[in-house]
Scaffold this motif. Structure first.
Motif, PDB file in Angstrom:
ATOM      1  N   TYR A 241       0.839  -1.216   0.000  1.00 59.32           N
ATOM      2  CA  TYR A 241       0.000   0.000   0.000  1.00 59.32           C
ATOM      3  C   TYR A 241       0.867   1.257   0.000  1.00 59.32           C
ATOM      4  CZ  TYR A 241      -3.225   3.461   2.173  1.00 59.32           C
ATOM      5  OH  TYR A 241      -3.952   4.574   2.486  1.00 59.32           O
ATOM      6  N   HIS A 242       1.850   1.296   0.893  1.00 55.86           N
ATOM      7  CA  HIS A 242       2.675   2.510   1.035  1.00 55.86           C
ATOM      8  C   HIS A 242       3.568   2.739  -0.174  1.00 55.86           C
ATOM      9  CE1 HIS A 242       1.197   2.943   5.030  1.00 55.86           C
ATOM     10  NE2 HIS A 242       1.446   1.666   5.235  1.00 55.86           N
ATOM     11  N   ILE A 243       4.149   1.674  -0.676  1.00 57.03           N
ATOM     12  CA  ILE A 243       5.073   1.853  -1.808  1.00 57.03           C
ATOM     13  C   ILE A 243       4.269   2.319  -3.022  1.00 57.03           C
ATOM     14  CG2 ILE A 243       6.864   0.751  -3.190  1.00 57.03           C
ATOM     15  CD1 ILE A 243       7.214  -1.228  -0.875  1.00 57.03           C
ATOM     16  N   ASN A 244       3.060   1.777  -3.176  1.00 55.74           N
ATOM     17  CA  ASN A 244       2.193   2.236  -4.265  1.00 55.74           C
ATOM     18  C   ASN A 244       1.814   3.701  -4.096  1.00 55.74           C
ATOM     19  OD1 ASN A 244       0.861  -0.056  -6.238  1.00 55.74           O
ATOM     20  ND2 ASN A 244       1.571  -0.975  -4.335  1.00 55.74           N
ATOM     21  N   ARG A 245       1.679   4.162  -2.850  1.00 59.20           N
ATOM     22  CA  ARG A 245       1.330   5.564  -2.592  1.00 59.20           C
ATOM     23  C   ARG A 245       2.538   6.487  -2.686  1.00 59.20           C
ATOM     24  NH1 ARG A 245      -1.242   6.707   3.091  1.00 59.20           N
ATOM     25  NH2 ARG A 245      -2.971   7.908   2.306  1.00 59.20           N
ATOM     26  N   GLY A 246       3.743   5.912  -2.674  1.00 57.52           N
ATOM     27  CA  GLY A 246       4.944   6.751  -2.735  1.00 57.52           C
ATOM     28  C   GLY A 246       5.545   7.056  -1.377  1.00 57.52           C
ATOM     29  N   ASP A 247       5.223   6.234  -0.389  1.00 58.27           N
ATOM     30  CA  ASP A 247       5.770   6.429   0.954  1.00 58.27           C
ATOM     31  C   ASP A 247       6.713   5.278   1.320  1.00 58.27           C
ATOM     32  OD1 ASP A 247       4.060   8.642   1.224  1.00 58.27           O
ATOM     33  OD2 ASP A 247       2.470   7.434   2.129  1.00 58.27           O
ATOM     34  N   VAL A 248       7.693   5.591   2.162  1.00 58.38           N
ATOM     35  CA  VAL A 248       8.574   4.557   2.723  1.00 58.38           C
ATOM     36  C   VAL A 248       7.776   3.741   3.742  1.00 58.38           C
ATOM     37  CG1 VAL A 248      10.560   4.247   4.281  1.00 58.38           C
ATOM     38  CG2 VAL A 248      10.707   5.854   2.361  1.00 58.38           C
ATOM     39  N   VAL A 249       8.089   2.451   3.882  1.00 60.48           N
ATOM     40  CA  VAL A 249       7.376   1.615   4.846  1.00 60.48           C
ATOM     41  C   VAL A 249       8.382   0.829   5.688  1.00 60.48           C
ATOM     42  CG1 VAL A 249       7.002  -0.194   3.089  1.00 60.48           C
ATOM     43  CG2 VAL A 249       5.549  -0.135   5.124  1.00 60.48           C
ATOM     44  N   LEU A 250       8.057   0.693   6.988  1.00 61.70           N
ATOM     45  CA  LEU A 250       9.017   0.145   7.951  1.00 61.70           C
ATOM     46  C   LEU A 250       8.457  -1.049   8.724  1.00 61.70           C
ATOM     47  CD1 LEU A 250      10.018   3.639   9.398  1.00 61.70           C
ATOM     48  CD2 LEU A 250      11.344   2.279   7.755  1.00 61.70           C
ATOM     49  N   PRO A 251       8.188  -2.181   8.080  1.00 65.25           N
ATOM     50  CA  PRO A 251       7.677  -3.329   8.826  1.00 65.25           C
ATOM     51  C   PRO A 251       8.744  -3.900   9.761  1.00 65.25           C
ATOM     52  CG  PRO A 251       8.205  -3.971   6.572  1.00 65.25           C
ATOM     53  CD  PRO A 251       8.382  -2.477   6.651  1.00 65.25           C
ATOM     54  N   LYS A 252       8.308  -4.246  10.963  1.00 72.63           N
ATOM     55  CA  LYS A 252       9.217  -4.879  11.929  1.00 72.63           C
ATOM     56  C   LYS A 252       8.957  -6.381  11.954  1.00 72.63           C
ATOM     57  CE  LYS A 252       9.557  -6.885  16.212  1.00 72.63           C
ATOM     58  NZ  LYS A 252       8.741  -8.002  16.766  1.00 72.63           N
ATOM     59  N   SER A 253      10.024  -7.146  11.949  1.00 72.19           N
ATOM     60  CA  SER A 253       9.885  -8.577  12.213  1.00 72.19           C
ATOM     61  C   SER A 253      11.205  -9.116  12.725  1.00 72.19           C
ATOM     62  CB  SER A 253       9.457  -9.345  10.955  1.00 72.19           C
ATOM     63  OG  SER A 253       9.288 -10.713  11.293  1.00 72.19           O
ATOM     64  N   ASP A 273      -8.171  -0.517  -6.207  1.00 75.77           N
ATOM     65  CA  ASP A 273      -7.891  -1.134  -4.902  1.00 75.77           C
ATOM     66  C   ASP A 273      -7.217  -0.140  -3.957  1.00 75.77           C
ATOM     67  OD1 ASP A 273      -9.054  -3.617  -5.407  1.00 75.77           O
ATOM     68  OD2 ASP A 273      -7.317  -4.217  -6.602  1.00 75.77           O
ATOM     69  N   LEU A 274      -6.368   0.712  -4.508  1.00 82.92           N
ATOM     70  CA  LEU A 274      -5.777   1.773  -3.670  1.00 82.92           C
ATOM     71  C   LEU A 274      -6.876   2.684  -3.134  1.00 82.92           C
ATOM     72  CD1 LEU A 274      -2.532   2.982  -5.478  1.00 82.92           C
ATOM     73  CD2 LEU A 274      -2.733   2.127  -3.144  1.00 82.92           C
ATOM     74  N   ASP A 275      -7.870   2.956  -3.981  1.00 86.17           N
ATOM     75  CA  ASP A 275      -8.986   3.799  -3.543  1.00 86.17           C
ATOM     76  C   ASP A 275      -9.756   3.121  -2.403  1.00 86.17           C
ATOM     77  OD1 ASP A 275      -8.264   5.646  -5.433  1.00 86.17           O
ATOM     78  OD2 ASP A 275      -9.807   5.062  -6.898  1.00 86.17           O
ATOM     79  N   VAL A 276      -9.921   1.806  -2.514  1.00 85.05           N
ATOM     80  CA  VAL A 276     -10.603   1.068  -1.437  1.00 85.05           C
ATOM     81  C   VAL A 276      -9.816   1.222  -0.135  1.00 85.05           C
ATOM     82  CG1 VAL A 276     -11.190  -1.252  -0.600  1.00 85.05           C
ATOM     83  CG2 VAL A 276     -11.738  -0.601  -2.961  1.00 85.05           C
ATOM     84  N   LEU A 277      -8.508   1.003  -0.212  1.00 88.01           N
ATOM     85  CA  LEU A 277      -7.671   1.093   0.995  1.00 88.01           C
ATOM     86  C   LEU A 277      -7.674   2.516   1.555  1.00 88.01           C
ATOM     87  CD1 LEU A 277      -4.683  -1.129  -0.197  1.00 88.01           C
ATOM     88  CD2 LEU A 277      -6.473  -1.771   1.415  1.00 88.01           C
TER      89      LEU A 277
END
Ligand SMILES: NC(=O)c1ccc[n+]([C@@H]2O[C@H](COP(=O)([O-])OP(=O)(O)OC[C@H]3O[C@@H](n4cnc5c(N)ncnc54)[C@H](OP(=O)(O)O)[C@@H]3O)[C@@H](O)[C@H]2O)c1
Length: 310
Positions: A241-253, A273-277
């Motif tokens: 979702y974030h990469i499609n929007r143009g934002d950096v994303v920081l998942p932790k695992s 689908d981006l619009d849905v989200l």
């Protein structure tokens, strides 16, 4: 359409679109997680002094064998260090075992006054957090600009800054923040904040993209349905979702399988689908997960705002 692997900061530097989060990664786990992630191809690690694990993060970097210069490393100024940015930075550099950071953020627009109650989370005698509401955040930013100008950090930014706080800072900044790292996911899409930041060349970084501990947003039925449609995991939808929007994303695992899938199982989402989200929060699902008890409102009125493409 292939997804971008990097975005460009307002300094001109490239930042990898996915970074490994390290909050709540326990001692004994985070060193291995960082080493595994870097060997697996991650080149971006998100750390912070308050996470209490920067020594291990640094050890994981060494274990990985990946040269320091190939890694984008972020840390954050803790709330007790607002009057002493250079000192706060030095603590993180020392713990991490590095001599510069790629990005240094003010962790919160909240200054805590040190006292004997706790080294990092001091409280008043009545148990409330020892917050200095009168502290001038422009002074913290002025000192951030100083450590940037001498090259100790390659970029500076903020975290958890709402529009009113940014508007205030804008009056005196001479360096525009490169990044605003905030809680960001389909239940907290922060449309207005994104638009404000994008207009000024400030990149957003999404923290708690899965909803933090236990990844609760992955259980949302709309996310599950989209995961089935794209034949990927719900986490992959939330990260993509974030990469499609143009934002950096920081998942932790700290799990090897998840560390791998969190940066390799990414999908290009259709605009519909981006619009849905983007619209889930406005349909009554709006939720903020990180609400530390600072004792006052941080000005995030825009929990779900108008849905618009920005
Ligand atoms: N600036 C700030 O104030 C701030 C605040 C919060 C977070 N952050 C940064 O953002 C990072 C991410 O946020 P977060 O740690 O709150 O939470 P998050 O990344 O949204 O979620 C982490 C949780 O999801 C689990 N998980 C990870 N990958 C998964 C997958 N593929 N499927 C199912 N579960 C999965 C993790 O468990 P396992 O580890 O067991 O996989 C962990 O319980 C932090 O680590 C930190 O670096 C910054």
């Amino acid at each position: 359409m292939s997804l971008p692997t990097h975005f460009t900061l307002n300094t001109g530097a490239k930042i990898p679109a996915v970074g490994l989060g390290t909050w709540q990664s326990k001692p004994g786990e985070v060193r291995k997680a960082v080493a595994y992630a870097l060997k697996d191809g991650y080149r971006h690690i998100d750390a912070a002094l308050i996470y209490g694990n920067e020594v291990e993060v640094g050890q994981g970097i060494v274990d990985s064998g990946v040269p320091r210069k190939d890694i984008f490393l972020t840390s954050k100024l803790w709330n007790t260090d607002h009057p002493n940015v250079a000192e706060g930075l030095e603590k993180s550099l020392k713990s991490l075992g590095v001599d510069y950071l790629d990005l240094y953020l003010i962790h919160w627009p909240v200054r805590l006054v040190p006292n004997e109650s706790h080294p990092l989370l001091p409280v008043n005698p009545d148990g409330t957090r020892a917050v200095d509401r009168a502290w001038n955040m422009s002074e913290t930013w002025r000192q951030m600009e100083e450590v940037y100008k001498i090259g100790k950090v390659k970029a500076i930014g903020v975290a958890n800054w709402s529009i009113p706080y940014l508007e205030d800072l804008e009056k005196s900044w001479t360096v525009v923040p490169a990044v605003n790292q905030v809680e960001l996911h389909p239940l907290l899409p922060q449309h207005e904040l994104r638009a404000w930041c994008h207009q000024r060349g400030i990149l957003l970084e999404a923290y708690s993209p899965l909803g933090s501990t236990g990844a609760p947003i992955a259980a949302d039925e709309a996310i599950q349905a989209m995961a089935a449609k794209y034949n990927v995991s719900p986490a992959a939808i939330l990260i993509s979702y974030h990469i499609n929007r143009g934002d950096v994303v920081l998942p932790k695992s700290v799990s090897e399988g998840r560390i791998t899938s969190n940066h390799k199982e990414l999908v290009s989402l259709e605009q519909a689908d981006l619009d849905v989200l983007n619209g889930l929060a406005a349909q009554g699902k709006a939720k903020r997960i990180n609400t530390p008890l600072w004792g006052f409102d941080l000005g995030f009125a825009d929990w779900y705002g108008p849905v618009k493409s920005v």
